[in-house]
Scaffold this motif. Structure first.
Motif, PDB file in Angstrom:
ATOM      1  N   UNK A   1       0.826  -1.206   0.000  1.00 43.85           N
ATOM      2  CA  UNK A   1       0.000   0.000   0.000  1.00 43.85           C
ATOM      3  C   UNK A   1       0.862   1.258   0.000  1.00 43.85           C
ATOM      4  N   UNK A   2       1.912   1.240   0.809  1.00 39.79           N
ATOM      5  CA  UNK A   2       2.784   2.417   0.931  1.00 39.79           C
ATOM      6  C   UNK A   2       3.492   2.736  -0.382  1.00 39.79           C
ATOM      7  N   UNK A   3       4.027   1.728  -1.048  1.00 37.37           N
ATOM      8  CA  UNK A   3       4.789   2.003  -2.271  1.00 37.37           C
ATOM      9  C   UNK A   3       3.871   2.324  -3.452  1.00 37.37           C
ATOM     10  N   UNK A   4       2.693   1.722  -3.480  1.00 35.55           N
ATOM     11  CA  UNK A   4       1.791   1.962  -4.608  1.00 35.55           C
ATOM     12  C   UNK A   4       1.133   3.336  -4.542  1.00 35.55           C
ATOM     13  N   UNK A   5       1.165   3.966  -3.387  1.00 41.61           N
ATOM     14  CA  UNK A   5       0.577   5.305  -3.252  1.00 41.61           C
ATOM     15  C   UNK A   5       1.612   6.411  -3.432  1.00 41.61           C
ATOM     16  N   UNK A   6       2.854   6.048  -3.686  1.00 44.60           N
ATOM     17  CA  UNK A   6       3.883   7.049  -3.954  1.00 44.60           C
ATOM     18  C   UNK A   6       3.644   7.690  -5.323  1.00 44.60           C
ATOM     19  N   UNK A   7       3.902   8.980  -5.436  1.00 50.28           N
ATOM     20  CA  UNK A   7       3.676   9.685  -6.700  1.00 50.28           C
ATOM     21  C   UNK A   7       4.530   9.127  -7.833  1.00 50.28           C
ATOM     22  N   UNK A   8       5.726   8.650  -7.502  1.00 50.15           N
ATOM     23  CA  UNK A   8       6.642   8.178  -8.551  1.00 50.15           C
ATOM     24  C   UNK A   8       6.345   6.745  -8.977  1.00 50.15           C
ATOM     25  N   UNK A   9       5.419   6.076  -8.285  1.00 51.63           N
ATOM     26  CA  UNK A   9       5.190   4.656  -8.550  1.00 51.63           C
ATOM     27  C   UNK A   9       4.884   4.379 -10.022  1.00 51.63           C
ATOM     28  N   UNK A  10       4.017   5.166 -10.608  1.00 44.17           N
ATOM     29  CA  UNK A  10       3.604   4.917 -11.993  1.00 44.17           C
ATOM     30  C   UNK A  10       4.746   5.130 -12.982  1.00 44.17           C
ATOM     31  N   UNK A  11       5.788   5.825 -12.557  1.00 45.56           N
ATOM     32  CA  UNK A  11       6.914   6.092 -13.451  1.00 45.56           C
ATOM     33  C   UNK A  11       7.986   5.002 -13.375  1.00 45.56           C
ATOM     34  N   UNK A  12       7.876   4.125 -12.393  1.00 50.41           N
ATOM     35  CA  UNK A  12       8.877   3.079 -12.211  1.00 50.41           C
ATOM     36  C   UNK A  12       8.743   1.989 -13.272  1.00 50.41           C
ATOM     37  N   UNK A  13       9.881   1.414 -13.624  1.00 53.44           N
ATOM     38  CA  UNK A  13       9.880   0.199 -14.441  1.00 53.44           C
ATOM     39  C   UNK A  13       9.500  -0.964 -13.541  1.00 53.44           C
ATOM     40  N   UNK A  14       9.235  -2.136 -14.098  1.00 53.35           N
ATOM     41  CA  UNK A  14       8.887  -3.295 -13.277  1.00 53.35           C
ATOM     42  C   UNK A  14      10.060  -3.666 -12.365  1.00 53.35           C
ATOM     43  N   UNK A  15      11.259  -3.532 -12.866  1.00 57.49           N
ATOM     44  CA  UNK A  15      12.451  -3.809 -12.054  1.00 57.49           C
ATOM     45  C   UNK A  15      12.497  -2.872 -10.848  1.00 57.49           C
ATOM     46  N   UNK A  16      12.265  -1.599 -11.090  1.00 57.63           N
ATOM     47  CA  UNK A  16      12.312  -0.603 -10.017  1.00 57.63           C
ATOM     48  C   UNK A  16      11.199  -0.830  -9.000  1.00 57.63           C
ATOM     49  N   UNK A  17      10.051  -1.301  -9.456  1.00 61.17           N
ATOM     50  CA  UNK A  17       8.940  -1.552  -8.539  1.00 61.17           C
ATOM     51  C   UNK A  17       9.257  -2.703  -7.585  1.00 61.17           C
TER      52      UNK A  17
END
Length: 217
Positions: free
Chosen positions: A63-79
Protein backbone atom coordinates in the motif's frame (compact mmCIF):
# COMPACT_ATOMS: atom_id res chain seq x y z
CA UNK A 1 -13.70 -5.90 25.63
CA UNK A 2 -10.45 -7.18 24.14
CA UNK A 3 -9.28 -6.04 20.71
CA UNK A 4 -7.32 -7.91 18.05
CA UNK A 5 -4.44 -5.47 18.52
CA UNK A 6 -4.38 -6.04 22.27
CA UNK A 7 -4.24 -9.81 21.82
CA UNK A 8 -1.57 -9.57 19.12
CA UNK A 9 0.61 -7.24 21.20
CA UNK A 10 0.19 -9.50 24.24
CA UNK A 11 1.23 -12.55 22.24
CA UNK A 12 4.29 -10.82 20.78
CA UNK A 13 5.38 -9.64 24.22
CA UNK A 14 4.93 -13.12 25.65
CA UNK A 15 6.99 -15.00 23.05
CA UNK A 16 9.78 -12.43 23.08
CA UNK A 17 10.04 -12.54 26.87
CA UNK A 18 9.73 -16.33 27.14
CA UNK A 19 11.20 -17.57 23.87
CA UNK A 20 8.17 -19.75 23.19
CA UNK A 21 4.44 -19.50 22.71
CA UNK A 22 2.09 -19.78 25.71
CA UNK A 23 1.25 -23.28 26.94
CA UNK A 24 -2.42 -22.75 26.11
CA UNK A 25 -4.93 -20.12 25.11
CA UNK A 26 -6.45 -20.46 28.59
CA UNK A 27 -3.22 -19.56 30.38
CA UNK A 28 -2.55 -16.74 27.92
CA UNK A 29 -5.92 -15.02 28.32
CA UNK A 30 -5.59 -15.28 32.09
CA UNK A 31 -2.44 -13.17 31.88
CA UNK A 32 -4.22 -10.67 29.64
CA UNK A 33 -7.24 -10.71 31.95
CA UNK A 34 -9.69 -11.29 29.13
CA UNK A 35 -12.24 -14.02 28.45
CA UNK A 36 -11.18 -17.01 26.36
CA UNK A 37 -14.13 -16.34 24.05
CA UNK A 38 -12.68 -12.89 23.33
CA UNK A 39 -9.52 -14.49 21.99
CA UNK A 40 -11.44 -16.75 19.64
CA UNK A 41 -13.50 -13.85 18.37
CA UNK A 42 -10.36 -12.71 16.56
CA UNK A 43 -7.95 -15.64 16.24
CA UNK A 44 -8.49 -19.41 15.97
CA UNK A 45 -4.96 -20.16 17.23
CA UNK A 46 -1.61 -18.65 18.19
CA UNK A 47 -0.28 -19.53 14.73
CA UNK A 48 -2.98 -17.40 13.13
CA UNK A 49 -1.68 -14.36 15.04
CA UNK A 50 1.74 -14.79 13.45
CA UNK A 51 0.32 -15.38 9.98
CA UNK A 52 -1.84 -12.31 10.37
CA UNK A 53 1.11 -10.14 11.35
CA UNK A 54 3.09 -11.21 8.28
CA UNK A 55 0.11 -10.48 6.05
CA UNK A 56 -0.38 -7.06 7.65
CA UNK A 57 3.28 -6.11 7.16
CA UNK A 58 3.21 -7.22 3.53
CA UNK A 59 0.00 -5.33 2.74
CA UNK A 60 1.33 -2.28 4.58
CA UNK A 61 4.40 -2.29 2.34
CA UNK A 62 2.47 -2.75 -0.90
CA UNK A 63 0.00 0.00 0.00
CA UNK A 64 2.78 2.42 0.93
CA UNK A 65 4.79 2.00 -2.27
CA UNK A 66 1.79 1.96 -4.61
CA UNK A 67 0.58 5.31 -3.25
CA UNK A 68 3.88 7.05 -3.95
CA UNK A 69 3.68 9.69 -6.70
CA UNK A 70 6.64 8.18 -8.55
CA UNK A 71 5.19 4.66 -8.55
CA UNK A 72 3.60 4.92 -11.99
CA UNK A 73 6.91 6.09 -13.45
CA UNK A 74 8.88 3.08 -12.21
CA UNK A 75 9.88 0.20 -14.44
CA UNK A 76 8.89 -3.29 -13.28
CA UNK A 77 12.45 -3.81 -12.05
CA UNK A 78 12.31 -0.60 -10.02
CA UNK A 79 8.94 -1.55 -8.54
CA UNK A 80 10.23 -4.88 -7.22
CA UNK A 81 13.36 -3.16 -5.88
CA UNK A 82 11.13 -0.59 -4.17
CA UNK A 83 9.09 -3.35 -2.55
CA UNK A 84 12.06 -5.13 -1.04
CA UNK A 85 13.80 -1.98 0.19
CA UNK A 86 10.53 -0.82 1.78
CA UNK A 87 9.70 -4.26 3.17
CA UNK A 88 12.96 -4.47 5.07
CA UNK A 89 12.24 -1.05 6.59
CA UNK A 90 8.80 -2.25 7.71
CA UNK A 91 10.19 -5.50 9.13
CA UNK A 92 12.74 -3.58 11.21
CA UNK A 93 9.95 -2.45 13.50
CA UNK A 94 9.33 -6.09 14.45
CA UNK A 95 12.80 -7.60 13.92
CA UNK A 96 12.95 -9.61 17.15
CA UNK A 97 9.58 -11.20 16.50
CA UNK A 98 10.32 -11.82 12.80
CA UNK A 99 13.49 -13.71 13.74
CA UNK A 100 11.58 -15.76 16.34
CA UNK A 101 8.76 -16.49 13.90
CA UNK A 102 10.98 -17.67 11.05
CA UNK A 103 13.20 -19.83 13.27
CA UNK A 104 10.13 -21.54 14.70
CA UNK A 105 8.66 -22.24 11.28
CA UNK A 106 11.73 -23.20 9.29
CA UNK A 107 10.88 -25.43 6.35
CA UNK A 108 13.70 -26.68 4.15
CA UNK A 109 11.36 -28.13 1.55
CA UNK A 110 9.00 -25.25 0.84
CA UNK A 111 7.34 -22.11 2.09
CA UNK A 112 7.20 -21.87 5.90
CA UNK A 113 3.61 -22.26 7.09
CA UNK A 114 3.73 -18.84 8.74
CA UNK A 115 4.20 -17.28 5.28
CA UNK A 116 1.35 -19.21 3.66
CA UNK A 117 -0.88 -16.15 3.77
CA UNK A 118 1.85 -13.87 2.41
CA UNK A 119 2.72 -15.95 -0.65
CA UNK A 120 -0.50 -15.43 -2.66
CA UNK A 121 -0.53 -11.72 -1.79
CA UNK A 122 3.07 -11.19 -2.84
CA UNK A 123 2.76 -13.34 -5.95
CA UNK A 124 -0.35 -11.43 -7.04
CA UNK A 125 1.54 -8.17 -6.55
CA UNK A 126 4.62 -9.47 -8.39
CA UNK A 127 2.54 -10.90 -11.23
CA UNK A 128 0.84 -7.53 -11.76
CA UNK A 129 4.22 -5.79 -11.91
CA UNK A 130 5.63 -8.42 -14.26
CA UNK A 131 2.60 -8.26 -16.58
CA UNK A 132 3.14 -4.52 -16.90
CA UNK A 133 6.73 -5.23 -17.91
CA UNK A 134 5.62 -7.81 -20.46
CA UNK A 135 3.06 -5.44 -21.96
CA UNK A 136 5.55 -2.57 -22.21
CA UNK A 137 8.21 -4.79 -23.75
CA UNK A 138 10.58 -4.26 -20.84
CA UNK A 139 10.50 -8.00 -20.14
CA UNK A 140 10.76 -10.84 -22.64
CA UNK A 141 7.50 -12.69 -23.24
CA UNK A 142 8.72 -16.27 -23.44
CA UNK A 143 6.34 -19.15 -24.03
CA UNK A 144 5.77 -21.13 -20.82
CA UNK A 145 8.58 -19.32 -18.95
CA UNK A 146 6.87 -15.95 -18.52
CA UNK A 147 4.27 -17.49 -16.21
CA UNK A 148 7.09 -18.66 -13.95
CA UNK A 149 8.68 -15.22 -13.49
CA UNK A 150 6.64 -14.61 -10.33
CA UNK A 151 8.02 -17.85 -8.87
CA UNK A 152 11.56 -16.58 -9.33
CA UNK A 153 10.66 -13.34 -7.55
CA UNK A 154 9.10 -15.32 -4.69
CA UNK A 155 12.39 -17.20 -4.33
CA UNK A 156 14.06 -13.79 -4.00
CA UNK A 157 11.52 -12.91 -1.30
CA UNK A 158 12.47 -15.92 0.81
CA UNK A 159 16.19 -15.44 0.31
CA UNK A 160 16.16 -11.72 1.12
CA UNK A 161 14.06 -12.07 4.27
CA UNK A 162 16.16 -14.93 5.58
CA UNK A 163 19.40 -13.11 4.78
CA UNK A 164 18.15 -10.02 6.61
CA UNK A 165 17.43 -12.00 9.79
CA UNK A 166 21.13 -12.94 10.03
CA UNK A 167 22.60 -9.68 8.71
CA UNK A 168 24.82 -8.02 11.33
CA UNK A 169 26.22 -5.27 9.11
CA UNK A 170 25.73 -1.58 10.09
CA UNK A 171 22.33 -0.40 8.91
CA UNK A 172 21.82 -3.80 7.25
CA UNK A 173 24.01 -2.63 4.38
CA UNK A 174 24.63 -6.19 3.20
CA UNK A 175 20.89 -6.76 2.87
CA UNK A 176 20.61 -3.69 0.65
CA UNK A 177 23.39 -5.12 -1.49
CA UNK A 178 21.69 -8.52 -1.67
CA UNK A 179 18.44 -6.85 -2.75
CA UNK A 180 20.17 -4.83 -5.46
CA UNK A 181 22.23 -7.68 -6.86
CA UNK A 182 19.54 -10.35 -6.54
CA UNK A 183 16.73 -8.37 -8.16
CA UNK A 184 18.99 -7.01 -10.91
CA UNK A 185 20.29 -10.46 -11.82
CA UNK A 186 16.74 -11.84 -11.83
CA UNK A 187 15.41 -9.07 -14.06
CA UNK A 188 18.41 -9.30 -16.36
CA UNK A 189 17.24 -12.84 -17.05
CA UNK A 190 13.65 -11.65 -17.57
CA UNK A 191 14.65 -9.05 -20.16
CA UNK A 192 15.28 -9.72 -23.82
CA UNK A 193 18.72 -11.02 -24.71
CA UNK A 194 20.61 -11.87 -27.91
CA UNK A 195 19.49 -15.46 -27.39
CA UNK A 196 15.84 -14.38 -27.66
CA UNK A 197 16.64 -12.63 -30.94
CA UNK A 198 18.47 -15.69 -32.24
CA UNK A 199 15.61 -18.02 -31.37
CA UNK A 200 13.07 -15.72 -33.03
CA UNK A 201 15.24 -15.45 -36.11
CA UNK A 202 15.53 -19.23 -36.27
CA UNK A 203 11.75 -19.60 -36.00
CA UNK A 204 11.25 -17.02 -38.75
CA UNK A 205 13.65 -18.75 -41.10
CA UNK A 206 12.11 -22.14 -40.44
CA UNK A 207 8.66 -20.81 -41.36
CA UNK A 208 9.72 -18.80 -44.40
CA UNK A 209 11.70 -19.19 -47.56
CA UNK A 210 12.04 -22.98 -47.59
CA UNK A 211 14.88 -22.61 -45.14
CA UNK A 212 15.53 -26.33 -44.77
CA UNK A 213 15.68 -26.92 -48.52
CA UNK A 214 18.01 -23.98 -49.13
CA UNK A 215 20.33 -25.14 -46.36
CA UNK A 216 20.36 -28.64 -47.79
CA UNK A 217 18.70 -30.09 -44.66
Amino acid sequence: MATAQQIKNGYIDYVLLNGEKPASVYSFVKKLKIAEADFYDFYPSFESIEKNLWVELTLETITAIETQEVWSQYSSREKILSFFYSYVEVLKKHRSFIIYSLKKHQNKFGTPEVLSGVKPIFENFAEGVINEGLESGELANRKFLSKRYKDAVWVQFGFIVNFWTTDDSPGFEKTDEVIEKGVNVTFDLFERSPLDNLLEYGKFLSRNGNFKEKMGL
